[in-house]
Design a protein around this motif. Structure first.
Motif, PDB file in Angstrom:
ATOM      1  N   GLY A 144     101.662  74.997 -58.889  1.00  0.00           N
ATOM      2  CA  GLY A 144     100.554  74.399 -58.811  1.00  0.00           C
ATOM      3  C   GLY A 144     100.415  72.869 -58.236  1.00  0.00           C
ATOM      4  O   GLY A 144     101.380  72.617 -57.621  1.00  0.00           O
ATOM      5  N   THR A 145      99.535  71.976 -58.294  1.00  0.00           N
ATOM      6  CA  THR A 145      99.649  70.897 -57.827  1.00  0.00           C
ATOM      7  C   THR A 145      99.554  69.765 -58.624  1.00  0.00           C
ATOM      8  O   THR A 145      98.778  69.445 -59.691  1.00  0.00           O
ATOM      9  N   THR A 146     100.402  68.798 -58.475  1.00  0.00           N
ATOM     10  CA  THR A 146     100.949  67.788 -59.580  1.00  0.00           C
ATOM     11  C   THR A 146     100.433  66.451 -59.049  1.00  0.00           C
ATOM     12  O   THR A 146     100.309  66.209 -57.808  1.00  0.00           O
ATOM     13  N   VAL A 147      99.850  65.813 -59.927  1.00  0.00           N
ATOM     14  CA  VAL A 147      99.295  64.243 -59.668  1.00  0.00           C
ATOM     15  C   VAL A 147     100.525  63.612 -59.519  1.00  0.00           C
ATOM     16  O   VAL A 147     101.407  63.327 -60.453  1.00  0.00           O
ATOM     17  N   LEU A 148     100.725  62.646 -58.626  1.00  0.00           N
ATOM     18  CA  LEU A 148     101.927  61.808 -58.184  1.00  0.00           C
ATOM     19  C   LEU A 148     101.509  60.326 -58.445  1.00  0.00           C
ATOM     20  O   LEU A 148     102.443  59.647 -58.798  1.00  0.00           O
ATOM     21  N   SER A 149     100.408  60.002 -58.125  1.00  0.00           N
ATOM     22  CA  SER A 149      99.835  58.497 -58.205  1.00  0.00           C
ATOM     23  C   SER A 149      98.500  58.141 -58.437  1.00  0.00           C
ATOM     24  O   SER A 149      97.652  59.119 -58.371  1.00  0.00           O
ATOM     25  N   PHE A 164      98.769  68.434 -64.074  1.00  0.00           N
ATOM     26  CA  PHE A 164      98.336  69.570 -62.960  1.00  0.00           C
ATOM     27  C   PHE A 164      97.003  69.405 -62.733  1.00  0.00           C
ATOM     28  O   PHE A 164      96.153  69.094 -63.864  1.00  0.00           O
ATOM     29  N   LEU A 165      96.451  69.610 -61.362  1.00  0.00           N
ATOM     30  CA  LEU A 165      95.037  69.537 -61.195  1.00  0.00           C
ATOM     31  C   LEU A 165      94.862  71.114 -61.743  1.00  0.00           C
ATOM     32  O   LEU A 165      95.610  71.844 -61.587  1.00  0.00           O
ATOM     33  N   ILE A 172      93.125  69.547 -51.111  1.00  0.00           N
ATOM     34  CA  ILE A 172      94.443  69.083 -51.507  1.00  0.00           C
ATOM     35  C   ILE A 172      95.254  68.583 -50.427  1.00  0.00           C
ATOM     36  O   ILE A 172      96.269  67.930 -50.833  1.00  0.00           O
ATOM     37  N   GLU A 173      95.364  69.198 -49.284  1.00  0.00           N
ATOM     38  CA  GLU A 173      96.005  68.677 -48.296  1.00  0.00           C
ATOM     39  C   GLU A 173      95.697  67.385 -47.867  1.00  0.00           C
ATOM     40  O   GLU A 173      96.804  66.543 -47.572  1.00  0.00           O
ATOM     41  N   ASP A 184      97.926  61.804 -48.316  1.00  0.00           N
ATOM     42  CA  ASP A 184      97.699  60.190 -49.083  1.00  0.00           C
ATOM     43  C   ASP A 184      98.921  60.105 -50.140  1.00  0.00           C
ATOM     44  O   ASP A 184      98.548  58.952 -50.934  1.00  0.00           O
ATOM     45  N   GLU A 185      99.458  61.233 -50.595  1.00  0.00           N
ATOM     46  CA  GLU A 185     100.496  60.891 -51.718  1.00  0.00           C
ATOM     47  C   GLU A 185      99.933  60.795 -53.003  1.00  0.00           C
ATOM     48  O   GLU A 185     100.290  60.208 -53.968  1.00  0.00           O
ATOM     49  N   TYR A 186      98.745  61.240 -53.240  1.00  0.00           N
ATOM     50  CA  TYR A 186      98.228  61.518 -54.438  1.00  0.00           C
ATOM     51  C   TYR A 186      98.589  62.496 -55.226  1.00  0.00           C
ATOM     52  O   TYR A 186      98.675  62.463 -56.534  1.00  0.00           O
ATOM     53  N   VAL A 187      98.946  63.537 -54.474  1.00  0.00           N
ATOM     54  CA  VAL A 187      99.264  64.769 -55.352  1.00  0.00           C
ATOM     55  C   VAL A 187     100.545  65.634 -54.497  1.00  0.00           C
ATOM     56  O   VAL A 187     100.580  65.256 -53.277  1.00  0.00           O
TER      57      VAL A 187
END
Length: 233
Positions: free
Chosen positions: A67-72, A29-30, A51-52, A57-60
């Motif tokens: 919360g905000t999760t890291v995807l890539s 999570f960030l 964050i948007e 860009d599908e980083y999060v």
């Protein structure tokens, strides 16, 4: 006093650097919005816009209450300097939506292009995109059989590339090929169009070992909207 000259793009770029460096690993999570406000000395609105941008860009991925999760953390996301086709369509102000039609395990015929790349058995995802309420793009994704435990419901909640990441299939590069085609009568009926010509995109995505993790064919009814992308100079 808050530093007004720091824009949301600057904040997004710094967070992206931290993701790529491994400070925030995939699945982590960030920091909270409040923590990011304090770190960058900016407003809540600036943090949210940053964050948007990273989510686009599908980083999060940001979920309310979680919360905000890291995807890539892959460099290919840096194509954000180019405006994607989807983003250009959204700029038109017309509705652009998708519908997942089917996600099933299939056995490919030996003559199928994906057969030599991925083997006999794959998971196939059929997806239809609508532009201004009309069928616009039809995709058939061919994906590794290791996704057989996943469901179409999961693809309603998360992106395809996040699903691949969760199965440790991280895309390192992809190749796109575009060709003009003539639509069959069946394809015309399915796409609800009298148009005879269309654009076909073939995508092969590869992992860091050079193995194919995606073979996709998409048919675009470019009479509704031309295919285009935009890059910054």
């Amino acid at each position: 006093m808050k530093r007004k000259h720091i824009l949301y793009r600057d904040v997004a770029d710094k967070i992206k650097e931290d993701i790529l460096s491994g400070k925030y690993p995939i699945g982590s999570f960030l920091p909270t919005e409040t923590e990011l406000e304090a770190t960058f000395n900016v407003s809540k609105i600036t943090v949210r816009k940053a964050i948007e941008l990273l989510a686009a860009d599908e980083y999060v991925e940001k979920r309310s209450g979680r919360g905000t999760t890291v995807l890539s953390n892959r460099p290919y996301n840096r194509l954000s300097k180019g405006t994607t086709f989807s983003q250009l369509l959204e700029r038109t102000g017309k509705e652009y939506t998708k519908k997942n039609l089917e996600f099933t395990r299939v056995a490919l015929a030996p003559e199928h292009p994906a057969y030599r790349l991925m083997g006999k058995e794959v998971m196939r995802l059929k997806r239809l995109y609508y532009f201004d309420h009309q069928p616009f793009i039809y995709y058939e994704y061919h994906l590794p059989i290791q996704l057989k435990g996943s469901s179409i419901d999961e693809l309603e909640e998360k992106s395809l590339y996040r699903l691949l990441d969760e199965h440790r299939m991280v895309i390192d590069r992809f190749e796109d090929t575009f060709v003009g085609i003539t639509l069959s009568t069946e394809q015309q009926k399915f796409m609800i169009t009298p148009e005879v010509s269309a654009l076909k995109r073939i995508r092969c995505s590869y992992d860091m070992q050079g193995e194919v993790v995606e073979y996709t064919e998409g048919i675009y009814n470019t009479a509704l909207h031309p295919y285009m992308i935009e890059f910054e100079a």
